[in-house]
Enzyme design. Structure first.
Site, mmCIF file in Angstrom:
data_model
loop_
_atom_site.group_PDB
_atom_site.id
_atom_site.type_symbol
_atom_site.label_atom_id
_atom_site.label_comp_id
_atom_site.label_asym_id
_atom_site.label_seq_id
_atom_site.Cartn_x
_atom_site.Cartn_y
_atom_site.Cartn_z
ATOM 1 N N ASP A 124 19.464 -0.892 32.683
ATOM 2 C CA ASP A 124 20.350 0.098 33.358
ATOM 3 C C ASP A 124 20.781 0.975 32.573
ATOM 4 O OD1 ASP A 124 19.330 2.949 33.931
ATOM 5 O OD2 ASP A 124 20.009 2.600 35.747
ATOM 6 N N HIS A 135 29.716 0.867 47.132
ATOM 7 C CA HIS A 135 29.694 -0.204 45.985
ATOM 8 C C HIS A 135 30.993 -0.517 45.578
ATOM 9 C CE1 HIS A 135 26.591 2.357 45.623
ATOM 10 N NE2 HIS A 135 25.541 1.573 45.150
ATOM 11 N N THR A 161 21.350 -1.416 40.300
ATOM 12 C CA THR A 161 20.701 0.202 39.318
ATOM 13 C C THR A 161 19.857 0.161 39.322
ATOM 14 O OG1 THR A 161 21.830 0.851 37.553
ATOM 15 C CG2 THR A 161 21.396 -1.238 37.195
ATOM 16 N N TYR A 216 29.324 3.333 36.446
ATOM 17 C CA TYR A 216 28.989 2.886 35.970
ATOM 18 C C TYR A 216 29.375 2.792 34.673
ATOM 19 C CZ TYR A 216 25.091 4.760 39.150
ATOM 20 O OH TYR A 216 23.957 4.792 39.993
ATOM 21 N N ARG A 262 16.096 3.761 51.942
ATOM 22 C CA ARG A 262 17.488 4.267 51.592
ATOM 23 C C ARG A 262 16.556 5.737 50.561
ATOM 24 N NH1 ARG A 262 20.853 3.310 46.700
ATOM 25 N NH2 ARG A 262 19.112 2.223 46.468
ATOM 26 N N ASP A 279 22.160 7.922 51.787
ATOM 27 C CA ASP A 279 23.201 7.460 50.302
ATOM 28 C C ASP A 279 24.235 8.452 49.314
ATOM 29 O OD1 ASP A 279 23.956 6.905 47.925
ATOM 30 O OD2 ASP A 279 22.901 5.302 47.402
ATOM 31 N N HIS A 305 22.392 6.071 32.177
ATOM 32 C CA HIS A 305 22.828 6.936 32.754
ATOM 33 C C HIS A 305 24.393 7.448 32.932
ATOM 34 C CE1 HIS A 305 24.652 7.559 36.846
ATOM 35 N NE2 HIS A 305 23.011 7.122 37.633
ATOM 36 N N GLU A 318 25.953 5.093 52.655
ATOM 37 C CA GLU A 318 26.794 4.401 51.528
ATOM 38 C C GLU A 318 27.515 6.491 51.160
ATOM 39 O OE1 GLU A 318 24.103 1.523 49.584
ATOM 40 O OE2 GLU A 318 22.547 2.840 50.632
ATOM 41 N N TYR A 354 18.269 8.976 49.531
ATOM 42 C CA TYR A 354 19.480 9.840 48.635
ATOM 43 C C TYR A 354 19.806 11.148 49.280
ATOM 44 C CZ TYR A 354 19.652 5.790 44.826
ATOM 45 O OH TYR A 354 20.396 5.136 44.308
#
Length: 391
Positions: A42, A246, A297, A90, A162, A193, A45, A221, A164
């Site tokens: 990924d 995280h 991710t 990231y 989950r 999240d 991003h 989260e 967002y």
């Protein structure tokens, strides 16, 4: 056994949402004729810089050539010295370290004729309960399409999701209300999240609003800006729901432990730099009496296989985890995709050595892209990796 060569293959694979994610498939060759595979997952991003694959290969070869793959701690130290932690989850240096470390684990386990989970210390389970992501609502018009995702995935056996949240709370609330009305107890929403979008006070107000629709909520989260440890602590005192964040550096994990800022560490090899580092972070969480959830991710099957081996070897994963990446893509680069059944991620058969995943060279060629450069994308696409259907 000595490392003799390295291959890096950039691939671009569309998600079902229409967004194309770029990854790098790693091959590490040795003088024993064995090849280890890994995945730098990924690259599509933030932050908005790309990696030159030719330069990256030459730099990595300067570290890896002639090394014994079993010298994992030595190699990981050299990788971290050259691709250091930056307190940002990231950071692409972590993606790079992850791909190399996972390939080294695959290589070492193949040499020993065992699975990666046995190389990590053995299994305590064969499968991990996972959830499917529902991407962030920007507009109320997106509620119906997200309900369609729930309907489709429930038919496929995914009963935990989950969500967002935080961009459009009216739409978030409408979605939750309709999920409760249509599905009742057949569907659980395991987490809200916030992805660091709100400060902790605004997140607290949003949590009070959204938790009216508690559909099996396990955690909240990332409900504060990145590295706002005091904010996480303040929010943790004010809500009955566990707070999760995280882990993207050991310094950051140390601060969260010191501040007692969270309840659950979200640990993913891609964010902390590989299986070696992820295992250390999980052990640190256990020492601190914190739970662990396996994050993501949204990797392809190679990266997800590594996570399945890790998750099935850990004793302190007590919550629904996140790795459903292969289900989000229209294709993959392997002959044997990772297995999902009844909402569980299954680790590859431990009788198959290494990661238990075999690359398909024809698919690798099909999805190959020349580089990791950026196309025209919006900030929204980069944050949530969805098609920009409305500006």
């Amino acid at each position: 056994m000595k490392i003799t060569d390295l291959e890096l293959h950039a691939v671009g694979i569309p998600r079902h949402t229409g967004f194309v994610n770029k990854h790098v498939i790693v091959k590490i060759h040795t003088d024993e004729g064995l090849t280890g595979i890994g995945e730098m997952s990924d690259f599509s991003h933030l932050p908005l810089y790309s990696v030159d694959l030719h330069d990256l290969k030459q730099g990595l070869l300067s570290i890896l050539l002639g090394q014994n793959p079993f010298d994992l701690m030595k190699i990981n130290k050299e990788l971290t010295d050259n691709f250091p932690e930056t307190m940002y989850y990231y950071e692409k240096g972590s993606f790079i370290r992850n791909g190399i470390d996972n390939a080294l684990h695959d290589l070492c386990a193949k040499y020993l004729d065992i699975s990666v989970s046995d190389f990590l210390g053995g299994r305590v389970k064969e499968k991990i309960k996972v959830c499917y992501p529902i991407f962030r609502h920007r507009f109320s018009e997106e509620v119906e399409s997200n309900l369609d995702v729930v309907r489709q995935k429930l038919e496929q056996g995914f009963d935990v999701f989950r969500l967002y949240v935080g961009k459009n709370l009216d739409a978030d609330e409408e979605f939750l209300s309709r999920v409760k009305e249509e599905f009742g107890s057949r569907v659980r929403i395991k987490s809200y999240d916030f992805s660091h979008l709100l400060n902790w006070k605004d997140a607290h107000r949003a949590i009070k609003r959204l938790t009216k629709y508690d559909l099996g909520l396990e955690m909240i989260e990332s409900p504060a800006p990145r590295n706002d440890f005091d904010g996480l602590y303040q929010l943790r005192l004010k809500t009955d729901y566990p707070i999760s964040e995280h882990v993207w550096s050991f310094k950051q994990q140390q601060e969260m432990i010191k501040k007692d800022a969270i309840d659950i560490f979200n640990i993913s090899p891609v964010f902390i730099g590989g299986l070696t580092s992820a295992k250390k972070a999980a052990y640190a969480a256990e020492v601190a009496s914190k739970d662990v959830v396996l994050g993501t991710t949204q990797e392809l099957s190679v990266g997800t296989a590594a996570m399945a081996h890790l998750g099935c070897s850990l004793t302190n994963i007590n919550h629904t985890s996140d790795p459903t990446g292969p289900e989000l893509y229209v294709g993959d680069v392997v002959k044997n995709r990772i297995t999902y059944k009844d909402g569980y991620l299954y680790a590859p058969d431990r009788s198959v050595k290494g990661l238990g995943i075999e690359l398909d060279e024809s698919l690798l060629a099909k999805y190959q892209v020349p580089d990791l450069s950026w196309d025209n994308v919006t900030v929204h696409q980069l944050q949530d990796r969805t098609a920009d259907t409305k500006s």
